[in-house]
Design an enzyme around this catalytic site. Structure first.
Site, PDB file in Angstrom:
ATOM      1  N   GLN A  46       0.826  -1.193   0.000  1.00 57.91           N
ATOM      2  CA  GLN A  46       0.000   0.000   0.000  1.00 57.91           C
ATOM      3  C   GLN A  46       0.871   1.257   0.000  1.00 57.91           C
ATOM      4  OE1 GLN A  46      -2.557  -2.157   3.300  1.00 57.91           O
ATOM      5  NE2 GLN A  46      -3.380  -0.113   2.983  1.00 57.91           N
ATOM      6  N   PHE A  53      -5.938  -3.965   3.340  1.00 55.21           N
ATOM      7  CA  PHE A  53      -6.651  -3.734   4.605  1.00 55.21           C
ATOM      8  C   PHE A  53      -5.762  -3.120   5.684  1.00 55.21           C
ATOM      9  CE2 PHE A  53      -8.138  -7.841   2.723  1.00 55.21           C
ATOM     10  CZ  PHE A  53      -9.249  -7.329   2.074  1.00 55.21           C
ATOM     11  N   GLU A  78       0.687  -1.776   4.619  1.00 53.40           N
ATOM     12  CA  GLU A  78       1.104  -0.377   4.707  1.00 53.40           C
ATOM     13  C   GLU A  78       2.553  -0.318   5.157  1.00 53.40           C
ATOM     14  OE1 GLU A  78      -1.563   2.261   6.797  1.00 53.40           O
ATOM     15  OE2 GLU A  78      -0.085   3.863   6.871  1.00 53.40           O
ATOM     16  N   ARG A 107      -5.852   7.501  16.883  1.00 53.95           N
ATOM     17  CA  ARG A 107      -7.154   7.414  16.220  1.00 53.95           C
ATOM     18  C   ARG A 107      -8.189   6.699  17.095  1.00 53.95           C
ATOM     19  NH1 ARG A 107      -9.543   8.368  11.024  1.00 53.95           N
ATOM     20  NH2 ARG A 107      -7.659   9.441  10.346  1.00 53.95           N
ATOM     21  N   ARG A 159      -7.587  -1.417   8.563  1.00 50.70           N
ATOM     22  CA  ARG A 159      -8.843  -0.748   8.201  1.00 50.70           C
ATOM     23  C   ARG A 159      -9.590  -0.164   9.414  1.00 50.70           C
ATOM     24  NH1 ARG A 159     -12.976  -3.832   4.056  1.00 50.70           N
ATOM     25  NH2 ARG A 159     -13.914  -2.002   3.123  1.00 50.70           N
ATOM     26  N   THR A 177      -4.032  11.772  10.429  1.00 46.56           N
ATOM     27  CA  THR A 177      -3.795  12.686  11.546  1.00 46.56           C
ATOM     28  C   THR A 177      -2.344  13.160  11.573  1.00 46.56           C
ATOM     29  OG1 THR A 177      -3.448  10.824  13.036  1.00 46.56           O
ATOM     30  CG2 THR A 177      -5.662  11.757  12.926  1.00 46.56           C
ATOM     31  N   ALA A 217      -6.074   5.370   5.353  1.00 41.48           N
ATOM     32  CA  ALA A 217      -6.923   6.388   5.966  1.00 41.48           C
ATOM     33  C   ALA A 217      -8.142   6.704   5.104  1.00 41.48           C
ATOM     34  CB  ALA A 217      -6.122   7.664   6.255  1.00 41.48           C
ATOM     35  N   GLU A 277     -12.812   2.846   5.132  1.00 40.29           N
ATOM     36  CA  GLU A 277     -12.806   2.347   6.507  1.00 40.29           C
ATOM     37  C   GLU A 277     -14.137   2.466   7.256  1.00 40.29           C
ATOM     38  OE1 GLU A 277      -9.373   4.927   7.030  1.00 40.29           O
ATOM     39  OE2 GLU A 277      -8.441   3.333   8.186  1.00 40.29           O
TER      40      GLU A 277
END
Lengths: 769, 467
Positions: free
Chosen positions: A208, A239, A243, A321, A353, A452, A521, A723
């Protein structure tokens, strides 16, 4: 070739077109990395680890038998790494290969390089490794006792929560657990490194975040980022699990290429993938709330204790988060939201996710249920009473909620799902049914859109128009099944007014669009769609000016529609204009760049407006449980979800339904079991159970909220959709809680997630005592 | 004279292989040897279905297609079969067009497996309900879509009849010859008769018997064991026989779950319910009733029910056969009453008396395609109760003390369960949950015996293919 070509269709943004690869998916011709025909002489890799221990000093690592195994070319160890032995996303705390110590079970210590994958896998088992094993910290309680964190604690505060709770007419104190989740992307982690001249490499990575893979590989090899190109055409699911987690395997493949000069491929076996890569964070939540007799909250005090594993990875953003979503859609006048990021000797937990948001939201919804039980109110009334409203509209982190549509969404879903009538019927059913009990719950979702970490809210795109009128589009976003490529192609087709099939989507690669953010995100379409739109508009403006000159009209009179360029009574095809422009020496290629405006976040002060906007939705789920065995089935689900003005309703519907089912799995059947030695015992689909077809409710009604469009100026006023739908599944958890609660209406069921049959039965038993 | 090759059909043409590594899987053959990469590897243990291909067989003269997991299908199982992969469909098969139309793929990695499972369903040319399609697809995992569009696509595709197919080319590959490829050290053997099997197994008692490879496949792909001598059972004529007589069923040990479904369902609806939840369509098309017994797993799902029904088995070694009660076959964990060179040849299952009552339950984290935490079977017959459990001990085991205590009433029986069983805790369930659930199942069986409707006793009734 057909004699008569099919008429081209104009399917721009806003229409339900198929996923760009759908025809190739069903034909088996969509190419994933393992399907790429390898260069001659490609070597294959398999990582090796200590089978028995989780943490301690590596006392012995005898690889002689590994090296001697037929077909083995070489064995990689940390000593082979020419640059920095790190594949972390920033903190420098994730070694590619362990050197002196291991910190969790399954941590790679060496990596076999062999002529075949099978030889590499078989040889990897032959290492003799001895660890001076130390007792691992596995649970939240272990980590609390050891007082070990991977990152500093963090807190949101408003007023004096403890005092306000004490002063409130009613109080609740509770503690419960929320489990982690394995991504179980169907395509496991994989990378293929191909050598180029002058020490350069092309890395095919299922990731990702191609820019991070590029950087991790360059950093590990000690070469410039510019020497490494990372490409990804598609992933077989991500998902969040690709990342930060893709870097290690790309680094190992690159290291093998560096050492042998041959192309190198590493595809993890499923069990290794589940053992060696991070998962969704699991939590213990200790909380208190004070509220009045009407169920309105006066203060909340919550401690979010998460198991982060051995390193920082993305735990700061994830746990932040969780805090950002501990309010879900509710106003807390006074509050303390405190987060600890605990260090455990387990694989480092990572993005998944929702990125921590779902866990915060489960807390908020459990609290609503708890208040309803204590006040005797219907939980939906408690929820409505606590929604953000004018004057009660500032989140725990200082952002004013200005786009709230939860009251409207809730009212419509309450009506279309027949919530009240069914809740009543369920009460009658439960009174008459000795073994089976039903529950129903309607829960909202409010999810903040934007990274964020502000710097990630940027994207680039590169658009080429060719002289036959065909278009290539490239951007920094990656395709993991979510339909991003399709949406961006639709956007570009719309900007040029050309058929979608004239827009060719190309693989994401760091040599076309550099320094990209991860596709995460939920922001893929927001960011990359806008960047691609800008690139297309740049070219369109040039073409428009050219046409205006040709026709002696004003540029603003030029229209691009249905494959034609028009002004007044003049028109020509888009292709003819492109050809004409090229002959006139006009550049038909452009980059586009977008940075999300109007967001700011002061983390030190825990104050700001980190989110460009919120995505909203609600779901109503009904379940039946068996109070003798704990078995459960979801009877019916109604969903109403807000995607603004949809870029592609069919794709958005797929994201909503798929996200819901994935969330339902997380909260019901998907259980990660670590033993006391820190070994994951559920590391294959035989023991780790994601939903299958029969788990999906037979009555499953999903609708898109009829929206006038995002209030924030997003691409075509759409909203992010990746998400938020995961959290619609919290309605299933709450419905189970209601069903269990029917056994003793005055008691909050001690129901942890996932609500497996065993957990449900345990909660039922607790209701009797 | 044994044949030294395997033959199967691909794209209408017979393929003959003489050099077959015994442990080679069909998936590796397709992806690595043939470079046909449409078939994907998702888990390499037969649980995700991404590698699903269609296997054609001639059964009673007719051509039958079944989905199988190529990752744990060994090449030695394929003689006389037709292999159809996603590349062999033209891209416009009704299943493929419906999947595109219904937006039923997202990442697409599981899609070829779904296509091939649905291809086999489509070939059956029968109407299906949503629940029926769900059940058919239990062996195909999708992590993206939430399945709804896939099932919609399937239901639509089933409205188009399958193209007619000619069985002749595959029929021509059927023969009664034994197969032997290799040498004494390393071989694939595929005997065609019981006598041939008995002879070669007596000669090589340390060889590995392979029926459906739904377990042996994992010894290779996951445990990385080296199994140089493999004897395949799926061509042994007598082992494929299933005889439904007035007193009961005689089931050849090589009969697959799929082939036994009809006869089992006729025994009792709970046998059908149990069977639907064993593995997946792919697993049931390969796995056998005999294999479920012979490998002695404590969590095999047919033994508890078969023990409760009073099943017996026949074992053969060389020319000698013997018969024993199924419950006596299981001695301890990993240990069965089976001599070197001896194999399970037949299973006898008595019919249920009209006055008796029978109840079977499976408890697992996930409804479909999961391994039991507890599997319980209850047979209340005129000559007394027969109760057996899986997942409660080191073997499938009869609950004799509980049966005896039932005469003193429910409470005594519930207490006796703890004397019969000391279950373990593992990743599937805790010991406490297993014992409590076993007790719950006994209560439930008694309530059902006494007339409480299944819709009141079973949460899962709603999911069933046939209520």
């Amino acid at each position: 070739m057909d004699a008569t070509p099919k008429p081209k269709k104009f399917i721009g943004a806003g229409h339900s077109t198929s996923h760009d690869s759908a025809a190739r998916h069903v034909a088996g011709s969509a190419t994933y990395i393992d399907d790429i025909r390898e260069p001659e002489g490609t070597v294959h890799l398999a990582p090796g680890y200590a089978a028995k221990a989780a943490c301690g000093r590596i006392a012995k690592c005898d690889l002689q038998a590994v090296r001697n195994y037929p077909g083995v070319v070489t064995v990689l160890t940390a000593a082979d790494i020419p640059g920095v032995n790190d594949c972390s996303p920033g903190a420098g705390d994730d070694p590619v290969l362990a050197q002196t110590h291991i910190t969790f079970h399954g941590q790679p210590i060496f990596c076999v390089v062999a002529e075949t994958r099978l030889a590499a896998r078989r040889a990897a088992r032959l290492a003799i490794i001895e660890i001076e094993a130390e007792k691992p910290n596995v649970t939240v309680e272990d980590a609390l006792a050891a007082n070990k964190d991977v990152l500093p604690s963090y807190q949101f505060k408003r007023g004096d929560a403890a005092k306000a709770i004490a002063d409130a007419p009613h109080q609740i104190t509770d503690s419960f657990r929320i489990g982690g989740q394995e991504h179980f992307y169907l395509e496991g982690q994989i990378a293929l490194a191909i050598p180029r001249e002058n020490g350069e490499m092309l890395i095919h990575s299922s990731t990702q975040h191609p820019s991070e893979v590029q950087h991790v590989v360059a950093h590990m090899l000690g070469v410039a980022d510019a020497a490494i190109t990372c490409e990804c055409r598609r992933m077989g699911g991500g998902f969040g699990g690709k990342e930060s987690q893709a870097g290690q395997w790309a680094a190992l493949a690159a290291l093998a290429t560096y050492k042998t000069g041959r192309a190198a491929k590493l595809r993890l076996d499923r069990d290794d993938d589940m053992i060696m890569t991070g998962k969704r964070h699991d939590f213990r939540v200790d909380w208190q709330a004070g509220f009045d007799a009407s169920g309105r909250i006066q203060a909340v005090d919550t401690q979010l204790l998460s198991r982060c594993g051995v390193s920082a990875d993305l735990s700061q953003g994830v746990n932040d988060r969780t805090m950002f979503h501990s309010d879900n859609g509710y106003f807390y006048p006074e509050l303390s939201i405190f987060s600890r990021r605990l260090h455990t000797n387990t694989v480092s937990n990572t993005a998944f996710r929702g990125f921590g948001g779902p866990q915060g939201m489960v807390f908020a919804e459990r609290m609503m249920e708890a208040i309803a039980i204590q006040t005797g109110l219907d939980p939906l009334d408690v929820r409505k009473r606590n929604y953000y409203t004018k004057g009660r509209d500032v989140t725990p982190y200082g952002q004013k909620v200005v786009d709230n549509i939860l009251p409207e969404i809730t009212a419509e879903l309450e009506r279309t799902s027949d919530y009240r009538k069914r809740a009543k019927a369920i009460k009658t059913f439960n009174d008459q049914s000795p073994i089976l009990k039903k529950g129903i719950a309607l829960t909202p979702v409010k999810f903040g859109i934007s990274f964020t970490l502000a710097s990630l809210n940027q994207a680039g795109a590169l658009v080429h128009v060719y002289t036959d009128g065909s278009v290539q589009v490239n951007h920094g976003g990656t395709e993991m099944g979510q339909g991003l490529y399709t949406k961006v192609a639709q956007i570009v087709a719309s900007e040029f007014g050309i058929p979608l099939e004239d827009v060719r989507i190309t693989a994401t690669t760091t040599d076309k669009v550099p320094n990209t953010s991860p596709t995460a995100a939920s922001a893929g379409a927001d960011l990359n769609g806008m960047a691609a739109s800008r690139a297309a508009i740049t070219i369109r403006d040039r073409l428009g000016e050219h046409a205006a000159k040709l026709w002696d009209v004003l540029p603003k009179q030029i229209r691009f529609e249905e494959g034609q360029v028009k002004a007044a009574r003049k028109s020509m095809s888009f292709a003819a204009l492109a050809k004409s422009a090229q002959l006139a020496r006009i550049q038909l290629s452009a980059t586009g760049f977008y940075a999300t405006p109007d967001i700011h976040w002061d983390r030190a002060k825990a104050h700001g407006s980190p989110f460009f906007y919120f995505a909203y939705g609600a779901a109503c789920s009904q379940v039946t449980i068996d109070t003798l065995t704990g078995e459960m089935t979801v009877d019916r689900v109604d969903i109403l979800h807000d995607v603004g003005k949809s870029l592609n309703p069919a794709i958005d519907l797929g994201q909503i339904e798929g996200g819901f089912v994935q969330g339902m799995g997380w909260l019901t059947t998907e259980e990660l079991v670590y033993d006391a030695q820190g070994k994951l015992r559920t590391h294959a689909p035989s023991t780790y159970k994601i939903p299958c077809a029969s788990d999906v409710p037979s009555d499953f009604r999903t609708k898109l909220w009829k929206s006038d469009g995002n209030k924030s100026p997003t691409i075509f006023r759409s909203k992010a959709v990746g998400e938020p739908p995961v959290m619609l599944a919290i309605s299933v958890y709450c419905a189970i809680l209601r069903a269990v609660g029917s056994l003793n209406p005055a008691k909050l069921p001690p129901l942890d997630a996932p609500a497996t049959p065993e957990m449900i039965l345990r909660a039922c038993r607790a209701m009797e005592s | 004279m044994a044949r030294a090759c395997i033959r199967f059909l691909r794209n209408g043409e017979p393929v003959t292989l003489t050099d077959v590594p015994p442990m080679q899987t069909l998936l590796d053959y397709l992806r690595l040897t043939q470079r046909k990469t449409g078939t994907k590897e998702g888990c390499n243990e037969g649980d995700c279905g991404a590698c699903t291909v269609a296997l054609g067989s001639i059964r009673n003269g007719a051509l039958v297609y079944e989905p199988v997991n190529a990752c744990i299908q060994l090449m030695g199982q394929l003689d006389g079969k037709e292999i159809i992969t996603v590349e062999d469909l033209d891209g416009n098969h009704p299943v493929q067009t419906a999947l595109v139309k219904h937006h039923a793929s997202q990442c697409g990695f599981c899609t070829p497996g779904f296509v091939m499972s649905l291809f086999t369903l489509h070939e059956k040319a029968a109407k299906q309900t949503r629940a029926g399609v769900n059940e058919y697809l239990a062996g195909n995992l999708c992590r993206c879509t939430g399945y709804r569009p896939i099932v919609d696509a399937a239901l639509e595709a089933l409205n188009t009849p399958p193209a007619p197919r000619d069985a002749a080319a595959l029929a021509a590959l059927q023969d009664a010859q034994d197969i032997f490829i290799g040498d004494d050290e390393s071989f694939i053997a595929s005997p065609a008769s019981l006598d041939s099997l008995a002879e070669i197994y007596e000669s090589f008692p340390d060889a590995t018997l392979v029926a459906g490879a739904t377990d042996v496949g994992l010894w290779i792909t996951k445990q990385m064991r080296t199994l140089p001598r493999l004897i395949f059972l799926n061509r042994v004529r007598e082992l494929q026989a299933l005889h439904d007589g007035p007193d009961g069923l005689e089931i050849g040990a090589g009969v697959t779950y799929e082939q036994a479904e009809e006869a089992f369902s006729a025994l009792h609806p709970d046998m059908a319910r149990l069977l639907w939840r064993i593995g997946s369509k792919q697993v049931r098309a390969s796995g056998t009733i005999g294999g479920n017994i012979a490998n002695g797993s404590p969590i095999g799902d047919t033994p508890p029910a078969l023990i409760a029904l009073g099943a017996t088995i026949e074992l053969r070694k060389g020319s000698h056969t013997r018969r024993l009660k199924l419950e006596d076959f299981f001695i301890a964990y990993g240990k069965q009453d089976r001599q070197p060179g001896e194999f399970v040849s037949r299973i006898f299952v008595p019919k249920i008396n009209a006055k008796a009552s029978f109840h079977a339950y499976k408890i697992s984290k996930r409804f479909d395609q999961d391994i039991s935490a507890v599997c319980g079977a209850f047979h209340f017959a005129a000559d007394g109760p027969r109760i057996a459990f899986g997942g409660m001990a080191a073997t499938p085991k009869r609950a004799r003390k509980t049966e005896a205590a039932l005469a003193q009433g429910l409470e005594a029986a519930l207490a006796a369960l703890a004397e019969d069983f000391t279950p373990l805790s593992d990743m599937r369930a805790s010991a406490e949950y297993r014992l409590e659930t076993a007790r719950a199942l006994l209560k439930k069986a008694l309530m059902e015996r006494d007339g409480l409707a299944l819709t009141q006793t079973r949460v899962l009734a709603a999911r069933e293919v046939v209520l």
